[in-house]
Design a protein around this motif. Structure first.
Motif, PDB file in Angstrom:
ATOM      1  N   VAL A 172       7.339   6.295   5.763  1.00 41.74           N
ATOM      2  CA  VAL A 172       7.275   6.074   4.320  1.00 41.74           C
ATOM      3  C   VAL A 172       8.198   7.084   3.652  1.00 41.74           C
ATOM      4  CG1 VAL A 172       5.812   6.114   2.257  1.00 41.74           C
ATOM      5  CG2 VAL A 172       4.896   5.200   4.405  1.00 41.74           C
ATOM      6  N   VAL A 173       8.968   6.620   2.681  1.00 45.61           N
ATOM      7  CA  VAL A 173       9.883   7.479   1.928  1.00 45.61           C
ATOM      8  C   VAL A 173       9.518   7.403   0.443  1.00 45.61           C
ATOM      9  CG1 VAL A 173      12.276   7.829   1.194  1.00 45.61           C
ATOM     10  CG2 VAL A 173      11.772   7.281   3.584  1.00 45.61           C
ATOM     11  N   ASP A 174       9.271   8.563  -0.158  1.00 45.90           N
ATOM     12  CA  ASP A 174       8.927   8.663  -1.576  1.00 45.90           C
ATOM     13  C   ASP A 174      10.145   9.185  -2.321  1.00 45.90           C
ATOM     14  OD1 ASP A 174       8.079   9.373  -4.117  1.00 45.90           O
ATOM     15  OD2 ASP A 174       6.141  10.130  -3.445  1.00 45.90           O
ATOM     16  N   ASP A 175      10.765   8.327  -3.118  1.00 45.60           N
ATOM     17  CA  ASP A 175      11.924   8.712  -3.921  1.00 45.60           C
ATOM     18  C   ASP A 175      11.581   8.565  -5.405  1.00 45.60           C
ATOM     19  OD1 ASP A 175      14.621   9.668  -3.909  1.00 45.60           O
ATOM     20  OD2 ASP A 175      15.303   7.680  -4.529  1.00 45.60           O
ATOM     21  N   GLY A 176      10.407   9.070  -5.753  1.00 41.26           N
ATOM     22  CA  GLY A 176       9.984   9.047  -7.159  1.00 41.26           C
ATOM     23  C   GLY A 176       9.424   7.696  -7.558  1.00 41.26           C
ATOM     24  N   ASP A 177      10.194   6.949  -8.354  1.00 40.43           N
ATOM     25  CA  ASP A 177       9.730   5.637  -8.782  1.00 40.43           C
ATOM     26  C   ASP A 177      10.120   4.544  -7.790  1.00 40.43           C
ATOM     27  OD1 ASP A 177      12.445   5.573  -9.227  1.00 40.43           O
ATOM     28  OD2 ASP A 177      12.314   4.990 -11.337  1.00 40.43           O
ATOM     29  N   LEU A 178      10.509   4.965  -6.582  1.00 38.82           N
ATOM     30  CA  LEU A 178      10.811   4.051  -5.487  1.00 38.82           C
ATOM     31  C   LEU A 178      10.117   4.574  -4.236  1.00 38.82           C
ATOM     32  CD1 LEU A 178      12.498   1.681  -4.222  1.00 38.82           C
ATOM     33  CD2 LEU A 178      14.256   3.411  -3.755  1.00 38.82           C
ATOM     34  N   VAL A 179       9.212   3.772  -3.682  1.00 41.96           N
ATOM     35  CA  VAL A 179       8.495   4.167  -2.465  1.00 41.96           C
ATOM     36  C   VAL A 179       8.683   3.047  -1.450  1.00 41.96           C
ATOM     37  CG1 VAL A 179       6.302   4.874  -1.452  1.00 41.96           C
ATOM     38  CG2 VAL A 179       6.789   5.408  -3.849  1.00 41.96           C
ATOM     39  N   THR A 180       9.256   3.384  -0.288  1.00 42.60           N
ATOM     40  CA  THR A 180       9.591   2.356   0.685  1.00 42.60           C
ATOM     41  C   THR A 180       8.901   2.606   2.017  1.00 42.60           C
ATOM     42  OG1 THR A 180      11.618   3.581   1.277  1.00 42.60           O
ATOM     43  CG2 THR A 180      11.824   1.840  -0.362  1.00 42.60           C
ATOM     44  N   GLY A 181       8.560   1.508   2.705  1.00 42.74           N
ATOM     45  CA  GLY A 181       7.937   1.583   4.016  1.00 42.74           C
ATOM     46  C   GLY A 181       8.856   0.992   5.066  1.00 42.74           C
ATOM     47  N   ALA A 182       8.674   1.391   6.305  1.00 37.79           N
ATOM     48  CA  ALA A 182       9.546   0.978   7.400  1.00 37.79           C
ATOM     49  C   ALA A 182       9.137  -0.395   7.929  1.00 37.79           C
ATOM     50  CB  ALA A 182       9.534   2.048   8.487  1.00 37.79           C
ATOM     51  N   GLY A 183       8.855  -0.513   9.249  1.00 42.45           N
ATOM     52  CA  GLY A 183       8.507  -1.790   9.846  1.00 42.45           C
ATOM     53  C   GLY A 183       7.205  -2.352   9.307  1.00 42.45           C
ATOM     54  N   VAL A 184       6.879  -3.594   9.708  1.00 41.86           N
ATOM     55  CA  VAL A 184       5.813  -4.348   9.053  1.00 41.86           C
ATOM     56  C   VAL A 184       4.468  -3.634   8.987  1.00 41.86           C
ATOM     57  CG1 VAL A 184       6.784  -6.634   9.375  1.00 41.86           C
ATOM     58  CG2 VAL A 184       5.489  -5.615  11.217  1.00 41.86           C
ATOM     59  N   THR A 185       4.041  -2.960  10.053  1.00 47.80           N
ATOM     60  CA  THR A 185       2.729  -2.313  10.001  1.00 47.80           C
ATOM     61  C   THR A 185       2.715  -1.110   9.070  1.00 47.80           C
ATOM     62  OG1 THR A 185       3.211  -0.944  11.957  1.00 47.80           O
ATOM     63  CG2 THR A 185       2.114  -3.069  12.329  1.00 47.80           C
ATOM     64  N   SER A 186       3.881  -0.662   8.630  1.00 45.40           N
ATOM     65  CA  SER A 186       3.931   0.459   7.686  1.00 45.40           C
ATOM     66  C   SER A 186       3.329   0.088   6.341  1.00 45.40           C
ATOM     67  CB  SER A 186       5.370   0.945   7.496  1.00 45.40           C
ATOM     68  OG  SER A 186       6.138  -0.022   6.799  1.00 45.40           O
ATOM     69  N   GLY A 187       3.097  -1.215   6.111  1.00 47.04           N
ATOM     70  CA  GLY A 187       2.455  -1.618   4.865  1.00 47.04           C
ATOM     71  C   GLY A 187       1.075  -1.017   4.701  1.00 47.04           C
ATOM     72  N   LEU A 188       0.368  -0.793   5.822  1.00 43.40           N
ATOM     73  CA  LEU A 188      -0.916  -0.098   5.764  1.00 43.40           C
ATOM     74  C   LEU A 188      -0.730   1.321   5.249  1.00 43.40           C
ATOM     75  CD1 LEU A 188      -2.373  -1.227   9.200  1.00 43.40           C
ATOM     76  CD2 LEU A 188      -3.330  -1.811   6.960  1.00 43.40           C
ATOM     77  N   ASP A 189       0.230   2.035   5.830  1.00 40.84           N
ATOM     78  CA  ASP A 189       0.470   3.426   5.446  1.00 40.84           C
ATOM     79  C   ASP A 189       0.997   3.522   4.020  1.00 40.84           C
ATOM     80  OD1 ASP A 189      -0.241   3.814   8.044  1.00 40.84           O
ATOM     81  OD2 ASP A 189       1.642   4.704   8.694  1.00 40.84           O
ATOM     82  N   LEU A 190       1.856   2.578   3.641  1.00 41.69           N
ATOM     83  CA  LEU A 190       2.386   2.570   2.281  1.00 41.69           C
ATOM     84  C   LEU A 190       1.258   2.384   1.274  1.00 41.69           C
ATOM     85  CD1 LEU A 190       5.149   2.325   0.560  1.00 41.69           C
ATOM     86  CD2 LEU A 190       4.551  -0.089   0.495  1.00 41.69           C
ATOM     87  N   GLY A 191       0.367   1.423   1.543  1.00 41.64           N
ATOM     88  CA  GLY A 191      -0.743   1.196   0.630  1.00 41.64           C
ATOM     89  C   GLY A 191      -1.640   2.406   0.493  1.00 41.64           C
ATOM     90  N   LEU A 192      -1.950   3.044   1.620  1.00 43.40           N
ATOM     91  CA  LEU A 192      -2.796   4.243   1.588  1.00 43.40           C
ATOM     92  C   LEU A 192      -2.108   5.382   0.844  1.00 43.40           C
ATOM     93  CD1 LEU A 192      -4.174   4.055   5.215  1.00 43.40           C
ATOM     94  CD2 LEU A 192      -5.564   3.960   3.135  1.00 43.40           C
ATOM     95  N   TYR A 193      -0.792   5.516   1.052  1.00 41.82           N
ATOM     96  CA  TYR A 193      -0.077   6.585   0.354  1.00 41.82           C
ATOM     97  C   TYR A 193      -0.061   6.340  -1.156  1.00 41.82           C
ATOM     98  CZ  TYR A 193       3.521   9.650  -1.384  1.00 41.82           C
ATOM     99  OH  TYR A 193       4.207  10.597  -2.122  1.00 41.82           O
ATOM    100  N   LEU A 194       0.132   5.081  -1.562  1.00 37.05           N
ATOM    101  CA  LEU A 194       0.110   4.786  -2.998  1.00 37.05           C
ATOM    102  C   LEU A 194      -1.258   5.109  -3.601  1.00 37.05           C
ATOM    103  CD1 LEU A 194       2.088   1.419  -3.097  1.00 37.05           C
ATOM    104  CD2 LEU A 194       2.839   3.623  -4.023  1.00 37.05           C
ATOM    105  N   LEU A 195      -2.322   4.813  -2.849  1.00 37.50           N
ATOM    106  CA  LEU A 195      -3.657   5.177  -3.337  1.00 37.50           C
ATOM    107  C   LEU A 195      -3.782   6.686  -3.490  1.00 37.50           C
ATOM    108  CD1 LEU A 195      -6.080   2.837  -1.349  1.00 37.50           C
ATOM    109  CD2 LEU A 195      -5.398   2.654  -3.752  1.00 37.50           C
ATOM    110  N   GLU A 196      -3.319   7.423  -2.481  1.00 35.49           N
ATOM    111  CA  GLU A 196      -3.412   8.882  -2.550  1.00 35.49           C
ATOM    112  C   GLU A 196      -2.590   9.429  -3.708  1.00 35.49           C
ATOM    113  OE1 GLU A 196      -2.553  12.887   0.135  1.00 35.49           O
ATOM    114  OE2 GLU A 196      -1.782  10.948   0.785  1.00 35.49           O
ATOM    115  N   ARG A 197      -1.365   8.937  -3.845  1.00 37.25           N
ATOM    116  CA  ARG A 197      -0.465   9.460  -4.872  1.00 37.25           C
ATOM    117  C   ARG A 197      -0.954   9.142  -6.278  1.00 37.25           C
ATOM    118  NH1 ARG A 197       5.993   8.251  -6.050  1.00 37.25           N
ATOM    119  NH2 ARG A 197       5.169   6.698  -7.500  1.00 37.25           N
ATOM    120  N   GLU A 198      -1.468   7.937  -6.471  1.00 40.56           N
ATOM    121  CA  GLU A 198      -1.814   7.487  -7.811  1.00 40.56           C
ATOM    122  C   GLU A 198      -3.288   7.679  -8.174  1.00 40.56           C
ATOM    123  OE1 GLU A 198       0.568   6.651  -9.798  1.00 40.56           O
ATOM    124  OE2 GLU A 198       2.118   6.646  -8.240  1.00 40.56           O
TER     125      GLU A 198
END
Length: 230
Positions: A172-198
């Motif tokens: 997962v890469v956090d570039d401020g107002d742009l947050v990107t995830g890698a391969g398909v299963t990274s969607g789990l990690d991206l979602g969890l990170y957005l919850l943590e961040r927000e």
């Protein structure tokens, strides 16, 4: 926090379902402080995925003016170039169809209103744009990642570089107002990170525990000392 998860023709189902379910659970855990919906550039409609006959219904139109998060998935399909001669699939004895190629499905997305809507979203300071897998390639093809740090599936990192982005090999890469995830299963990690961040680590941890899933890797940010000798 309201999250609009974008459906586009040929979308990869796991790119959509994994973060959707994580964020939906985050809404339940936070007494409604997170809401999530499926949208499309065209408005309410049945949207075919790139995996067999699976379709999902977009219940609303993508609104780049609405504050919150807009999450863009990648597409599912075969690697290949338009015009390539189809080959017989040894596993099923069926011919590959040219419209199953990732390149064709990505080009199709570029011919819709989606690029213009994403451009408006990225110009809106009240919106964070997030992507899973090839979703960042869609942004790059639309000319929206010049100078930005982003990731995608490891087989698409060159496409990010070609689009002017700084490709990062991270989960997962956090570039401020742009947050990107890698391969398909990274969607789990991206979602969890957005919850943590927000919404904070306690909400994210509760959902992580519910899903029996531990996030992988460090969320990459353009901060701190640069590594030497790597």
């Amino acid at each position: 926090m309201h999250v609009q998860v974008v459906l586009l023709d040929g979308f990869d189902p796991l790119d959509v379902i994994a973060p959707y379910e994580v964020l939906y659970a985050g809404g339940a855990a936070s007494a409604g402080a997170v809401s999530v919906e499926l949208v499309s550039a065209e408005g309410p409609r049945e949207v075919p995925s790139g995996a067999g006959s699976l379709t999902l219904r977009a219940t609303g139109a993508l609104d780049p003016e609405r504050a919150g998060v807009i999450l863009v998935p990648g597409v599912a399909g075969r690697f290949g170039e338009p015009g390539e001669v189809p080959e017989r699939d040894a596993g099923h004895g069926e011919w590959q169809q040219p419209d199953e190629f990732l390149s064709v499905r990505l080009d199709r997305a570029m011919s819709t209103e989606l690029p213009a809507l994403l451009k408006a979203a990225m110009e809106n300071p009240a919106v964070t744009v997030a992507t899973v897998c090839g979703g960042s390639i869609i942004l790059a093809m639309a000319g929206l990642l010049a100078g930005r740090h982003a990731t995608t599936h490891h087989q698409g990192l060159d496409a990010l570089d070609s689009g002017g982005a700084h490709a990062v090999r991270a989960r997962v890469v956090d570039d401020g107002d742009l947050v990107t995830g890698a391969g398909v299963t990274s969607g789990l990690d991206l979602g969890l990170y957005l919850l943590e961040r927000e919404r904070g680590p306690r909400i994210a941890h509760a959902v992580e525990e519910l899903f029996a899933h531990e996030r992988r890797g460090v969320v990459w940010r353009d901060q701190g000392l640069a590594p030497v000798g790597f």
